[in-house]
Design a protein around this motif. Structure first.
Motif, PDB file in Angstrom:
ATOM      1  N   LYS A   1       2.425  -9.620   5.325  1.00  0.00           N
ATOM      2  CA  LYS A   1       3.145  -8.761   5.932  1.00  0.00           C
ATOM      3  C   LYS A   1       2.664  -7.715   5.854  1.00  0.00           C
ATOM      4  CE  LYS A   1       4.865 -10.653  10.932  1.00  0.00           C
ATOM      5  NZ  LYS A   1       6.099 -10.846  11.125  1.00  0.00           N
ATOM      6  N   GLN A   2       3.583  -7.531   4.017  1.00  0.00           N
ATOM      7  CA  GLN A   2       3.918  -6.540   2.914  1.00  0.00           C
ATOM      8  C   GLN A   2       2.308  -5.797   2.559  1.00  0.00           C
ATOM      9  OE1 GLN A   2       5.625  -8.690   3.259  1.00  0.00           O
ATOM     10  NE2 GLN A   2       7.341  -7.604   5.108  1.00  0.00           N
ATOM     11  N   ASP A   3       1.115  -6.666   2.964  1.00  0.00           N
ATOM     12  CA  ASP A   3       0.392  -6.194   1.663  1.00  0.00           C
ATOM     13  C   ASP A   3      -0.249  -5.137   3.195  1.00  0.00           C
ATOM     14  OD1 ASP A   3       0.661  -8.019   0.201  1.00  0.00           O
ATOM     15  OD2 ASP A   3      -0.389  -9.634   0.749  1.00  0.00           O
ATOM     16  N   LEU A   4      -1.791  -4.655   2.073  1.00  0.00           N
ATOM     17  CA  LEU A   4      -2.851  -4.009   2.790  1.00  0.00           C
ATOM     18  C   LEU A   4      -3.874  -4.827   2.311  1.00  0.00           C
ATOM     19  CD1 LEU A   4      -2.546  -0.401   3.197  1.00  0.00           C
ATOM     20  CD2 LEU A   4      -4.798  -1.836   2.490  1.00  0.00           C
TER      21      LEU A   4
ATOM     22  N   GLN B   1      -7.027   8.522  -0.755  1.00  0.00           N
ATOM     23  CA  GLN B   1      -5.307   7.934   0.030  1.00  0.00           C
ATOM     24  C   GLN B   1      -5.099   6.903   0.115  1.00  0.00           C
ATOM     25  OE1 GLN B   1      -4.851  10.118   2.989  1.00  0.00           O
ATOM     26  NE2 GLN B   1      -3.584   8.537   4.211  1.00  0.00           N
ATOM     27  N   LEU B   2      -5.575   5.652  -0.540  1.00  0.00           N
ATOM     28  CA  LEU B   2      -5.226   4.128  -0.606  1.00  0.00           C
ATOM     29  C   LEU B   2      -4.511   4.323  -1.664  1.00  0.00           C
ATOM     30  CD1 LEU B   2      -7.959   1.393  -0.844  1.00  0.00           C
ATOM     31  CD2 LEU B   2      -5.718   1.599   0.903  1.00  0.00           C
ATOM     32  N   SER B   3      -4.223   4.905  -2.762  1.00  0.00           N
ATOM     33  CA  SER B   3      -3.339   5.128  -3.834  1.00  0.00           C
ATOM     34  C   SER B   3      -1.379   5.274  -2.909  1.00  0.00           C
ATOM     35  CB  SER B   3      -4.198   6.148  -5.140  1.00  0.00           C
ATOM     36  OG  SER B   3      -4.077   7.239  -4.268  1.00  0.00           O
ATOM     37  N   ASN B   4      -2.056   5.959  -2.305  1.00  0.00           N
ATOM     38  CA  ASN B   4      -0.630   7.637  -1.886  1.00  0.00           C
ATOM     39  C   ASN B   4      -0.351   5.978  -0.625  1.00  0.00           C
ATOM     40  OD1 ASN B   4      -0.437   9.495  -2.629  1.00  0.00           O
ATOM     41  ND2 ASN B   4      -2.708   9.912  -1.595  1.00  0.00           N
ATOM     42  N   GLU B   5      -0.839   4.247  -0.256  1.00  0.00           N
ATOM     43  CA  GLU B   5      -0.271   3.570   0.749  1.00  0.00           C
ATOM     44  C   GLU B   5       0.588   2.914  -0.528  1.00  0.00           C
ATOM     45  OE1 GLU B   5      -1.238   3.034   4.436  1.00  0.00           O
ATOM     46  OE2 GLU B   5      -2.072   4.924   3.458  1.00  0.00           O
ATOM     47  N   ALA B   6       1.776   2.900   0.576  1.00  0.00           N
ATOM     48  CA  ALA B   6       3.124   1.186   0.040  1.00  0.00           C
ATOM     49  C   ALA B   6       2.248  -0.191   0.551  1.00  0.00           C
ATOM     50  CB  ALA B   6       3.986   1.828   0.517  1.00  0.00           C
TER      51      ALA B   6
ATOM     52  N   ASP C   1      -1.317  -3.377  11.992  1.00  0.00           N
ATOM     53  CA  ASP C   1      -0.257  -3.857  11.527  1.00  0.00           C
ATOM     54  C   ASP C   1       0.163  -4.084  10.688  1.00  0.00           C
ATOM     55  OD1 ASP C   1      -0.585  -0.743  12.730  1.00  0.00           O
ATOM     56  OD2 ASP C   1       0.655  -1.653  14.580  1.00  0.00           O
ATOM     57  N   GLU C   2       0.284  -5.313  10.667  1.00  0.00           N
ATOM     58  CA  GLU C   2       1.058  -6.261   9.743  1.00  0.00           C
ATOM     59  C   GLU C   2       0.195  -7.857   9.616  1.00  0.00           C
ATOM     60  OE1 GLU C   2       4.756  -6.984  11.306  1.00  0.00           O
ATOM     61  OE2 GLU C   2       6.098  -5.584  10.322  1.00  0.00           O
ATOM     62  N   PRO C   3      -0.727  -7.645   8.635  1.00  0.00           N
ATOM     63  CA  PRO C   3      -0.956  -6.345   7.312  1.00  0.00           C
ATOM     64  C   PRO C   3      -1.669  -4.877   7.670  1.00  0.00           C
ATOM     65  CG  PRO C   3      -2.375  -8.378   6.654  1.00  0.00           C
ATOM     66  CD  PRO C   3      -1.343  -8.721   8.212  1.00  0.00           C
TER      67      PRO C   3
END
Length: 405
Positions: free
Chosen positions: A388-391, A308-313, A287-289
């Motif tokens: 933590k805010q990355d993907l 799907q990735l493009s819709n992630e924050a 979850d984090e990241p």
């Protein structure tokens, strides 16, 4: 013979096209026919649903199995490839085939396998059908391994034939046009057996209609007929297409006497992972990241995943990426985001493309990153470099995902 020794024999002694490529591809069903005669026609002891397609056939197969389990049927599920353990390929009501059965099946039939030089896939199909017979399953969901017409699974006469969609994949085996690939997939269509096509495509619809007409069977395009939508626990917007294909298949099964209610469909689609233990489809590992993996690897599959990735924050996107050496990278480079840090790696198989080579080839398309000695090293570096805010996304090949899950 131990379980590991048995697997080593299965994997290393006999050809396996997923790892070796074209040299292991069989161009007829003669060996499979010999094998099922040797096993006394196990596939005749249970009903089945046959599922082919370029993308979505695995997810659709698991959806079908889950709903049928909710409806009270004892359900066999045969899929490929596996991610962690060979036994994932053969399940009954979500439980993997036992190690002891795998050992015993190979031991009992090893002399026959060697005499006829059976392929890995031919043996595993025979193993699955024998297991389903012994387990007395009511119905088996059987996923095609490659293509359809010449696939080892194509010795069943199913209740319904399902083809999810057609894309440009495995062109060295199936042809280099959508029409040619569709013809190979259409090989699972049988006389008087209803056919469900998941997606209507201008290039392939005439092929499917023609083959269905030759076989005097009803053909339905799910995306043109299914109006009712159900939610599913499988993450990824692209799963909606697979759910529509599954729903149309249930309509066909109902017409053939299966007792499947709307409640069964609703509950089954919401409990696919629980009921079938499916792995690797937009699977969230952390979850984090946020860490996500997906086995989509051809143009069509990756387009769904990248959408799907493009819709992630996220703040920064990290992509752990590896492919097999026969992958035509030019077919996917426009899909891969340039605003990402790449961690190039080679899956731990003979067919894996060297990380340095991958870095060089994708670097020419302005995809920036570094090469690493292994998938795990690449993933660990991505974790180290992330906040933590990355993907972090892991993909490019089923084999890359398998090493992380």
């Amino acid at each position: 013979m131990t379980y590991q020794n048995t697997l080593n024999w299965l994997f290393s002694q006999l050809p396996m096209y997923q790892r070796q490529g074209r040299s292991a591809y069989k161009t007829d069903l003669n060996n499979t026919v010999l094998l099922i005669e040797h096993l006394k026609q196990p596939q005749e002891h249970f009903k089945s649903v046959h599922v082919a397609g370029t993308n979505g056939k695995g997810s659709t197969s698991h959806m079908l199995a889950s709903v049928l389990q909710e409806a009270g049927y004892k359900v066999g599920l045969y899929t490929s490839p596996h991610l962690k353990d060979f036994r994932e390929r053969i399940k009954v009501n979500g439980e993997e085939v036992s190690k002891q059965f795998v050992i015993g099946f190979v031991k009992r039939n090893q002399a026959f396998f060697e005499t006829h030089a059976l392929s890995f896939f031919e043996m595993t199909v025979g193993m699955a059908f024998e297991y389903f017979k012994r387990q007395k399953v009511d119905v088996a969901i059987v996923e095609v391994g490659l293509g359809g017409r010449l696939d080892s699974t194509n010795i069943i006469t199913p209740e319904v034939s399902v083809i999810t969609n057609i894309g440009m994949d495995h062109t060295q085996f199936l042809g280099d046009t959508l029409e040619a690939i569709a013809y190979e997939k259409a090989g699972i269509i049988k006389p008087n057996i209803p056919v469900v096509i998941g997606e209507t495509q201008a290039e392939t619809a005439p092929v499917f209609k023609a083959v269905a007409a030759e076989n005097h069977t009803e053909i339905v395009f799910a995306d043109k007929t299914v109006k009712t939508s159900y939610k599913t626990d499988l993450l990824g917007a692209y799963q909606a297409k697979n759910a529509i294909t599954a729903i149309q298949t249930f309509k066909a099964l109902q017409e053939r006497g299966f007792k499947i209610t709307s409640e069964h469909i609703k509950n089954g689609l919401m409990n696919v992972i629980k009921n079938t233990k499916l792995l690797g489809r937009w699977q969230v590992l952390n979850d984090e990241p946020k860490v996500v993996c997906d086995t989509g690897h051809n143009r069509e599959g990756l387009s769904y995943v990248m959408d799907q990735l493009s819709n992630e924050a996220f703040d920064v996107l990290h992509i752990v990426f590896g492919v097999v050496s026969d992958k035509d990278l030019s077919t996917i480079t426009d899909l891969l985001p340039k605003k990402a840090t790449y961690y190039f790696c080679k899956p731990d198989i003979a067919r894996g493309l060297e990380a340095d080579t991958l870095k060089s080839k994708l670097g020419a398309y302005d995809l920036k990153g570094e090469a690493y000695n292994s998938v795990k090293e690449a993933y660990n570096m991505a974790l180290k470099n992330s906040t933590k805010q990355d993907l972090i996304f892991i993909g490019g090949s089923t084999f890359v995902v398998a090493e992380i899950i």
